[in-house]
Design a protein around this motif. Structure first.
Motif, short mmCIF file in Angstrom:
data_model
loop_
_atom_site.label_atom_id
_atom_site.label_comp_id
_atom_site.label_asym_id
_atom_site.label_seq_id
_atom_site.Cartn_x
_atom_site.Cartn_y
_atom_site.Cartn_z
N THR A 125 0.86 -1.20 0.00
CA THR A 125 0.00 0.00 0.00
C THR A 125 0.88 1.23 0.00
OG1 THR A 125 -1.68 -1.17 1.25
CG2 THR A 125 -1.84 1.22 1.24
N ILE A 126 0.65 2.09 -0.97
CA ILE A 126 1.39 3.36 -1.00
C ILE A 126 0.40 4.43 -0.56
CG2 ILE A 126 2.66 4.96 -2.48
CD1 ILE A 126 3.24 2.41 -4.23
N ARG A 127 0.65 4.99 0.62
CA ARG A 127 -0.29 5.99 1.17
C ARG A 127 0.13 7.38 0.71
NH1 ARG A 127 0.92 2.98 5.94
NH2 ARG A 127 2.26 4.71 6.56
N LEU A 128 -0.75 8.01 -0.06
CA LEU A 128 -0.41 9.33 -0.60
C LEU A 128 -0.74 10.41 0.41
CD1 LEU A 128 -1.88 8.81 -4.16
CD2 LEU A 128 0.43 8.40 -3.41
N GLN A 129 -1.86 10.26 1.10
CA GLN A 129 -2.24 11.19 2.15
C GLN A 129 -3.42 10.63 2.92
OE1 GLN A 129 -3.09 14.60 -0.37
NE2 GLN A 129 -5.23 14.10 -0.51
N PRO A 130 -3.59 10.87 4.19
CA PRO A 130 -2.58 11.47 5.06
C PRO A 130 -1.61 10.37 5.50
CG PRO A 130 -4.56 10.95 6.31
CD PRO A 130 -4.81 10.50 4.90
N ASN A 131 -0.73 10.71 6.43
CA ASN A 131 0.16 9.70 6.99
C ASN A 131 1.01 9.05 5.89
OD1 ASN A 131 1.22 8.16 9.01
ND2 ASN A 131 -0.40 6.60 8.94
N GLU A 132 1.63 9.89 5.06
CA GLU A 132 2.37 9.44 3.89
C GLU A 132 3.35 8.32 4.21
OE1 GLU A 132 1.89 12.53 4.75
OE2 GLU A 132 1.30 13.73 3.01
N GLY A 133 3.30 7.29 3.41
CA GLY A 133 4.23 6.18 3.65
C GLY A 133 3.83 4.97 2.84
N MET A 134 4.40 3.84 3.21
CA MET A 134 4.09 2.59 2.51
C MET A 134 3.97 1.50 3.52
SD MET A 134 6.91 2.50 -0.54
CE MET A 134 7.53 1.03 0.10
#
Ligand code: BG6
Length: 478
Positions: free
Chosen positions: A359-368
């Motif tokens: 999972t590539i989190r673009l927003q919020p809590n940016e990360g993978m």
């Protein structure tokens, strides 16, 4: 590193986008030491206003948007020294001579068209006839870039009368988001993912951009547009392209944009049963879509879920599911890549085993994060369990990573640097409309009404069924 000295003219300088994004973004770049002391920012709009009045407006806008710790009075005064104002008539001759007198030919020149597309032609024509824009001048335009293929083509033609494609910067602010750029780094700077990044190993991909806000306040624009034109044709399409494209030979504007264009052109037409449209209903927390849009009979969608196929070697047989909506349960933008299950299990008790998921989190809590299957600790035999390998960028990289610049900051600096990589090329925008147009035409022909969904939910039930019928489900919105 400061960018080269520049003159930037913002047409629509008193408008909402200028106040919320462009001017605060420029201030933050100044605060960070990226703007040279000799930069010049000229607001241009219809109303008569003195330089001082405009500076007062800019000061108020920055104070409202920028965190207080970055708003010290001295720095703000120094920034405002770079700012001035010219009252201009886009469709007449008023103000153009004055603007011409302010421009300095030895600078980078950029003209931000933060106005409706109906004025693009007038502005381009007058910049030319008053000899304001030199041969290297750049122009920046915003979405909506047209309403369909015909209008986008017409806009491209209008701009092309006076500007070359290398001078035109079409903004899709999603491309300026830090994590969206990271998608390219993850794919092309690691050996781990690329060999598996195809239909042989990937079961399906989900791209979600869910928002909790409604359309209140901008209903008159939104009701003519809907989620398809407002979000799918541009932002979700860009995310899809970056996820699915072939590796470009280098990180260079045309190499990247050529690959994105190939993805759009390889999209198969979407049958009606693979699309779910929705409209939010009134709920305890607020009005429904039709009240927000002030159109009691509106059939415009505030939600879309769809299943797409990319007809090429890499993706044959791997569906991409897209969904976006307003007034949903949570604000989440993410890309989920679900890998296939291992072809054969050697474990008898493998009830816990499932497929890996990135999972590539673009927003919020940016990360993978990546789920991997491991042995459940303890003496209970070989029991399997899925655990996340979580990387939140702010935790892994420290505070600086949490303080990511807004997309506009990045994109405006790219305009000044002359880097078009994160801007849409004319043919790309046209290809996206060429794919979108027949879908929208189908709804009109069939007089299709959107499904109802409760505000604060995950969208209409049919959106869940879209995946259930393929034996899959959406990742939960949290
Ligand atoms: C804009 C759309 O382009 O993007 C809006 O017009 C939407 O409807 C917005 O809310 C979402 O942007 P972000 O950066 O808040 O995800």
């Amino acid at each position: 590193i400061p960018v080269d000295p520049f003159d930037l003219v913002i047409f629509g300088g008193t408008g909402d986008l200028a106040r919320r994004k462009i001017l605060p973004g420029l201030y933050l770049r100044f605060w960070d030491g990226q703007l040279p002391e000799t930069a010049q920012i000229v607001g241009a709009a219809r109303s008569e206003m003195s330089d001082e009045d405009f500076r007062g407006m800019v000061r108020a806008a920055i104070n409202e948007v920028v965190p207080a710790r970055k708003c010290d009075a001295d720095r703000l005064d120094a920034f405002l020294n770079l700012v001035s104002y010219v009252a201009i008539n886009a469709t007449g001759e008023g103000g153009w001579r004055e603007l011409a007198a302010r421009m300095r030919p030895d600078r980078v020149q950029a003209f931000y068209f933060s106005v409706g597309p109906s004025l693009f032609g007038d502005l381009a024509e007058r910049l030319h006839s008053h000899k304001i824009a030199g041969p290297g001048a750049r122009i920046v335009v915003e979405k909506p870039f047209g309403n369909d293929l015909a209008t986008a083509r017409a806009l491209n033609k209008t701009l092309a009368l006076h500007f070359d494609e290398t001078q035109i910067y079409r903004i899709d602010h999603y491309l300026g988001k830090e994590t969206v750029q990271n998608l390219m780094a993850v794919r092309f700077a690691n050996m781990l993912f690329e060999p598996l990044w195809n239909a042989q190993y990937i079961d399906h991909v989900q791209i979600t951009v869910a928002e909790t806000v409604g359309v209140g306040g901008r209903g008159s624009y939104y009701d003519k547009s809907g989620a398809m034109r407002d979000m799918v044709q541009n932002h979700l399409m860009q995310l899809l392209c970056l996820t699915a494209m072939e590796p470009p030979s280098k990180f260079d504007p045309d190499a990247v944009r050529d690959e994105k264009l190939k993805v759009i052109r390889a999209l198969e037409p979407v049958p009606a049963h693979d699309i779910v449209r929705g409209q939010y209903q009134p709920g305890p927390d607020g009005p429904g879509y039709r009240e927000d849009a002030e159109n009691p009979d509106s059939r415009t969608e505030s939600f879309i879920a769809m299943k797409l196929h990319i007809a090429n070697w890499r993706w044959n047989g791997t569906p991409f599911y897209l969904r976006t909506g307003k007034r949903m349960k949570a604000r989440v933008s993410e890309i989920v890549v679900r890998f296939k299950e291992p072809p054969h299990s050697i474990f008898e008790d493998d009830t816990g085993q499932s497929a890996n998921e990135l999972t590539i989190r673009l927003q919020p809590n940016e990360g993978m994060d990546m789920t991997v299957t491991i042995k459940e600790p303890g003496p209970g035999g070989m029991r399997l369990v899925d655990v996340p390998l979580d990387m939140t960028f702010a935790e892994a990289l420290g505070e600086e990573a949490a303080d990511v610049p807004d997309a506009y900051e990045r994109l405006i600096m790219d305009v000044i640097r002359g880097n078009q990589t994160l801007f849409m090329r004319g043919d790309e925008v046209e290809a996206a409309w060429a794919w979108t147009d027949p879908i929208i035409a189908g709804w009109t022909e069939r007089e299709e009404k959107p499904h109802r969904y409760e505000a604060g939910s995950t969208g209409p039930e049919d959106a869940l069924i879209l995946l259930h019928r393929d034996g899959r489900r959406w990742k939960e919105l949290r």
